[in-house]
Design an enzyme around this catalytic site. Structure first.
Site, PDB file in Angstrom:
ATOM      1  N   ASN A 235       0.856  -1.190   0.000  1.00 37.31           N
ATOM      2  CA  ASN A 235       0.000   0.000   0.000  1.00 37.31           C
ATOM      3  C   ASN A 235       0.896   1.246   0.000  1.00 37.31           C
ATOM      4  O   ASN A 235       2.107   1.129   0.215  1.00 37.31           O
ATOM      5  CB  ASN A 235      -0.948  -0.035   1.219  1.00 37.31           C
ATOM      6  CG  ASN A 235      -0.185  -0.100   2.518  1.00 37.31           C
ATOM      7  OD1 ASN A 235       0.516   0.827   2.879  1.00 37.31           O
ATOM      8  ND2 ASN A 235      -0.273  -1.217   3.229  1.00 37.31           N
TER       9      ASN A 235
ATOM     10  N   PHE B 284      -4.341   2.430  14.755  1.00 32.11           N
ATOM     11  CA  PHE B 284      -4.486   3.436  13.697  1.00 32.11           C
ATOM     12  C   PHE B 284      -5.366   2.858  12.601  1.00 32.11           C
ATOM     13  O   PHE B 284      -5.262   1.674  12.281  1.00 32.11           O
ATOM     14  CB  PHE B 284      -3.111   3.841  13.131  1.00 32.11           C
ATOM     15  CG  PHE B 284      -2.376   4.760  14.066  1.00 32.11           C
ATOM     16  CD1 PHE B 284      -1.829   4.275  15.245  1.00 32.11           C
ATOM     17  CD2 PHE B 284      -2.275   6.109  13.789  1.00 32.11           C
ATOM     18  CE1 PHE B 284      -1.193   5.123  16.134  1.00 32.11           C
ATOM     19  CE2 PHE B 284      -1.632   6.967  14.668  1.00 32.11           C
ATOM     20  CZ  PHE B 284      -1.094   6.468  15.846  1.00 32.11           C
TER      21      PHE B 284
ATOM     22  N   LYS C 292     -11.088  -4.961  18.258  1.00 28.18           N
ATOM     23  CA  LYS C 292      -9.687  -5.364  18.477  1.00 28.18           C
ATOM     24  C   LYS C 292      -9.257  -5.278  19.939  1.00 28.18           C
ATOM     25  O   LYS C 292      -8.267  -5.864  20.335  1.00 28.18           O
ATOM     26  CB  LYS C 292      -8.730  -4.496  17.645  1.00 28.18           C
ATOM     27  CG  LYS C 292      -9.114  -4.336  16.209  1.00 28.18           C
ATOM     28  CD  LYS C 292      -8.637  -5.498  15.389  1.00 28.18           C
ATOM     29  CE  LYS C 292      -9.157  -5.375  13.972  1.00 28.18           C
ATOM     30  NZ  LYS C 292      -8.340  -5.996  12.983  1.00 28.18           N
TER      31      LYS C 292
ATOM     32  N   LYS D 219     -13.785  -0.797  14.886  1.00 25.33           N
ATOM     33  CA  LYS D 219     -12.471  -1.447  14.953  1.00 25.33           C
ATOM     34  C   LYS D 219     -11.943  -1.426  16.390  1.00 25.33           C
ATOM     35  O   LYS D 219     -11.400  -2.416  16.879  1.00 25.33           O
ATOM     36  CB  LYS D 219     -11.493  -0.726  14.011  1.00 25.33           C
ATOM     37  CG  LYS D 219     -10.103  -1.351  13.959  1.00 25.33           C
ATOM     38  CD  LYS D 219      -9.244  -0.762  12.845  1.00 25.33           C
ATOM     39  CE  LYS D 219      -7.821  -1.288  12.916  1.00 25.33           C
ATOM     40  NZ  LYS D 219      -6.935  -0.783  11.876  1.00 25.33           N
TER      41      LYS D 219
END
Ligand SMILES: Cc1cc2nc3c(=O)[nH]c(=O)nc-3n(C[C@H](O)[C@H](O)[C@H](O)COP(=O)(O)O)c2cc1C
Length: 387
Positions: A202, A312, A330, A326
């Site tokens: 990426n 992040f 997580k 998220k």
């Protein structure tokens, strides 16, 4: 911000002291310059006087109004000798005070930093090695010289450390908000190889992660960085590199930290098999991809009490909603979400976004340099956690 006294001595690298002065000023510091008589043969006091807008002291009997060798240090946060000659280091070690800079050093009760610059022979001479050892015993912090081309047309050890590094080391040693805390940062993209010469990746460059590492160091933290080998940057803090997500996962194992910033852009997929050699050109090729291990979730499930993890997220839409999801999934303590897309976020000098904590509080960070964004993120975490 702060005040530093810059003592310039008679090395060929004295011209680099101008850049050291500038670097301090860029960070909002006030610089007061003092020079040895020998240093004035290399750079004129007028240069420093003009740039610092302060009187430069060379001669302790002509340039001094009163007991300035004692008073100057009282008002300063630190004394930096850069470049430091073998001769001046010997003087400091022996406690001689026969000129203004050496008298100033002996009277100084503030942190003292020395950045040596000399030919490799002078640096490796047992006398210089011993003198540097004595200075360390006296609590002086040595900013190690670097290897590279020297003025004497030799390659070797003895070059003055890069001005930005000199300033960084002084400021990070003086920082206090994260003193005694271990900060671990991951930065940059992962590369998942399809064959031996092609990979999926990426556009991340690691710039935001590097900024977090640097800002944490400037606040006095003991920082370690896991940096992508694909990042075009190198770091001023201690670091090791990774290429794939699996390598990053291995490097993270067993690392101790109080604060972890998972800034790295870890790919979500990798080829199920990496082909040896090089895939040949063909009409159509279907890649079989599998999910990469969820490193963030693994880290969060194994953290001990007192450890704080900031995740992040780079998103193209529904920023807050996706980031909150998220964060919950997580098990991180906070998440910073920033917009990405073509020409946005990745590799840019500026960033913006939102920092969301587990208690649901949201802090918007407006567009600013990545260094400034990093400073804001860390400050918000410190305030939240009373770290
Ligand atoms: C052209 C030239 C370059 C020098 N460069 C260095 C140097 O890089 N490092 C060093 O330790 N001495 C260097 N010296 C020797 C110092 O200038 C000399 O030891 C001087 O007495 C140092 O004085 P100070 O320590 O009071 O500044 C150089 C001398 C000359 C003539």
């Amino acid at each position: 911000m702060g005040r530093v006294i810059l003592a310039v001595t008679g090395s060929i690298a004295a011209y680099k002291a101008v850049e050291v002065l500038r670097e301090f000023q860029r960070r909002g510091w006030e610089v007061r310059v003092v020079m040895t008589r020998a240093a004035t043969h290399f750079v004129a006091p007028l240069t420093f006087q003009t740039l610092s807008e302060k009187r430069v002291i060379v001669d302790q009997f002509r340039d001094v109004f009163a007991l300035e060798h004692i008073e100057l240090c009282r008002e300063a946060d630190a004394l930096l000798v850069a470049p430091a000659t073998a001769d001046f280091i010997a003087k400091m070690a022996a406690g001689l005070a026969d000129d203004f800079p050496s008298s100033l050093y002996l009277a100084c009760k503030k942190p003292v930093f020395v950045a040596p610059a000399m030919n490799e022979g002078m640096l490796m001479h047992p006398a210089t090695r011993r003198n540097l050892e004595i200075l360390r015993e006296h609590g002086v912090r040595i900013i190690e010289p670097e290897e590279g081309p020297l003025a004497c047309e030799e390659e070797g050890l003895g070059r003055l450390a890069e001005p930005a590094r000199v300033v960084f080391q002084v400021l990070s040693s003086l920082g206090s908000r994260l003193r005694g805390r271990k900060v671990l940062v991951t930065a940059g993209p992962t590369r998942e190889f399809i064959d031996e010469v092609r990979f999926i990746s990426n556009p991340s460059t690691g710039k935001q992660g590097l900024a977090i590492a640097h800002q944490a160091a400037l606040m006095g933290a003991e920082v370690h960085l896991l940096l992508s080998s694909a990042s075009p940057f190198r770091s001023m803090v201690s670091y090791e590199t990774f290429t794939s997500g699996e390598e990053l996962r291995e490097r993270l194992k067993g690392k101790d930290y109080d604060l972890l910033f998972m800034t790295a852009a870890v790919g979500d997929f990798r080829p199920a098999k990496t082909k040896g050699g090089k895939l040949r050109r063909q009409g159509r090729l279907t890649l079989d991809l599998e999910a990469t291990p969820d490193i963030l979730a693994e880290i969060c499930s194994s953290k001990r009490p007192g450890q704080f993890v900031v995740a992040f997220a780079a998103e193209t839409e529904d920023f807050l909603q996706r980031a909150k999801k998220k964060l919950g999934k997580k098990g991180a303590d906070a998440i910073f979400v920033n917009p990405v897309g073509r020409g946005v976020g990745f590799g840019q000098d500026e960033n913006r976004g939102w920092l969301i904590f587990r208690d649901g509080s949201i802090h918007e960070i407006p567009p600013s340099s990545k260094e400034e964004v990093a400073r804001r993120i860390i400050e918000l975490v410190i305030e939240k956690e009373e770290i």
